[in-house]
Design a protein around this motif. Structure first.
Motif: not given
Length: 513
Positions: A64-65, A69-70, A301-304
């Motif tokens: 998630x981090x 930041x990306x 996961x990608x949505x989150x």
């Protein structure tokens, strides 16, 4: 490959030149250039990495981090060349043909992209090649591969490079590269020289995919086109969503709806578009790409990650939305047939029940919070309870200790089926309490077990197996060492239990079924 370290530096307020290492299961999986200059390498244990570089800043892996930041970097690139596709946080691809015509050449397009990323506060390397996979390896070297030169560029690379980029390969690629290395195939060029028929008969579908890449053969590239309207899932957010956790729960239910449609159509999604609309009419969109068809968990996961990046972004160049999210849409931009999916052997029996149970658990999470539902993950340890790490449903399954290395003193197989923690008494034939001596032996032969107010006679016993952990550490407050011993006992009624001796007391630690 260093992006997790860059994101960790930004989260900790450190300069990117600082020595930083990212660990997973107590091993380094990414590190900064400053850490590598001090001798830190991927695969090192955390303690050894800290010994090589005392100033090392160590952070645990956090997808998630990394994605959060990306997001400013993706937005900066998207402003220059629209519709870039994210392979993973730290790596994105885009079609260069239109950008090269607009900026004058491929070299100038690469320079403008590097400048745009630098303006967003990060450093990057760009690579250009005919095929997408080759361009990823070209970016690591900062090179522009001439047209038709993909196979020649790849031929000199080590065969182990095939498994270094998870976004380009499916599971099992490391086993393939290890096998090829043991067979004497050291470079990608040697692998490309093998016959396609021999590769298919010996290494299967993943071997054929890797062989096509090694030869620089055509593969699907970045689309750069508007996503089609088919196979989508839409959620009208009422009330509107402002918090990341609420958006993540909504995204997970939306991922389940999309995958129901994909299953009904008999296809899998390899390119996913995430679209959000705010109350002020702002529209946000990002495309994520996968080497393998995305599972429901991978989609969630990608949505989150994406919603976290949008809602938590506070940079001046691309600030967070000015209003709450009122609509979420997921679109399957690219799909593959069901024949490309790795389905269960017996046709997925019980899959519908599994999905229904998961949706119920997600609903419980939405009502009670993410920590209310946890799933077990195998971890490293000596006792049965130590070998289980409970992770909130949907989070990355990261154990508290790596189960791979040997654990001296580990409980022998079989493990108990049910874990307990009840005080008991282990007695000898005279009725005296049995203890474990400093030499790791019983003070007398066990004869009876008193538990829950009942006295049970033993038919058989094995042990004790002593465990003396951190004996040198005598700090108070539970931080020091511990001395325990375990034994297996069989009662006359054929019931079997695991008992543990700690702090001069016996405890019922588990039962066998």
């Amino acid at each position: 490959m260093d992006w997790p370290a860059v994101a960790a530096a930004a989260a900790a307020g450190l300069p990117v030149t600082a020595p930083i290492a990212i660990t997973l299961a107590n091993r380094v999986i990414a590190c900064s250039s400053g850490a590598r200059a001090a001798g830190v390498r991927r695969g090192l244990r955390r303690r050894e990495a800290a010994a090589r570089c005392p100033q090392l800043h160590v952070a645990t892996a956090d997808a998630d981090r990394d994605a959060r930041f990306f997001e400013p970097v993706i937005a900066a690139v998207d402003d220059l060349v629209p519709r870039a596709e994210v392979l993973r946080p730290g790596l994105l691809v885009l079609p260069v043909r239109g950008a090269a015509r607009y900026f004058g050449s491929e070299e100038q397009a690469a320079e403008r992209l590097i400048d745009a990323v630098a303006a967003a506060g990060a450093e990057c390397q760009a690579g250009i090649a005919d095929q997408l996979s080759t361009s990823v390896f070209a970016a690591r070297a900062g090179r522009i591969v001439p047209p038709g030169g993909d196979a020649r560029f790849l031929s000199a690379l080590s065969i182990r490079q095939l498994a270094t980029e998870p976004s380009l390969s499916g599971p099992g690629r490391e086993e393939l590269t290890d096998l090829l290395w043991r067979m004497g195939i050291r470079t990608i060029g040697q692998f490309a020289a093998l016959s396609r028929t021999d590769v298919a008969s010996r290494f299967g579908a993943d071997g054929v995919t890797a062989h096509r890449f090694a030869r620089g053969e055509p593969e699907r590239g970045p689309s750069g086109r508007e996503p089609p309207p088919e196979l989508e899932a839409v959620l009208d957010c009422d009330p509107p969503i402002e918090r990341v956790d609420a958006a993540a729960f909504a995204g997970r239910s939306l991922a389940g709806e999309l995958h129901q449609a994909l299953m009904a159509a008999g296809v899998g999604c390899t390119r996913l578009a995430i679209h959000a609309v705010t109350a002020n009419g702002e529209e946000l969109q990002r495309v994520w790409r996968g080497a393998e068809p995305l599972t429901e968990d991978a989609t969630a996961d990608r949505v989150r990650w994406q919603l976290d990046g949008w809602l938590s972004n506070r940079t001046g160049r691309n600030p967070r939305p000015t209003a709450a999210v009122t609509l979420l849409r997921l679109q399957a931009v690219e799909v593959v047939s069901a024949g490309a999916l790795q389905l269960p052997l017996w046709g997925g029996l019980g899959e519908e029940d599994r999905l229904r149970a998961r949706r119920a658990l997600v609903r419980v999470q939405g009502l009670l919070g993410p920590e209310a539902v946890r799933v077990p993950v195998l971890a490293g340890g000596r006792g049965p309870a130590e070998r289980i790490t409970l992770i909130p449903l949907g989070d990355e399954p990261v154990p508290h200790a790596d189960p791979g290395p040997p654990w001296p003193g580990q409980l022998p197989q079989p493990s108990p089926a049910v874990l307990l923690d009840d005080p008991v008494e282990l007695l000898d034939a005279k009725g005296d309490s049995i203890r474990v001596t400093g030499r790791g032996m019983f003070s007398a032969d066990p004869s009876r077990l008193t538990m829950r107010g009942r006295d049970e006679r033993l038919r058989w016993w094995a042990g004790p197996w002593p465990v003396d952990e951190r004996w040198w550490d005598d700090r108070p407050g539970g931080q020091g060492g511990s001395r325990t011993a375990r034994a297996q006992v069989l009662l006359e009624d054929e019931r079997a239990f695991l008992v543990c001796y700690r702090q001069r007391r016996w405890y019922l630690e588990g039962s066998y079924e």
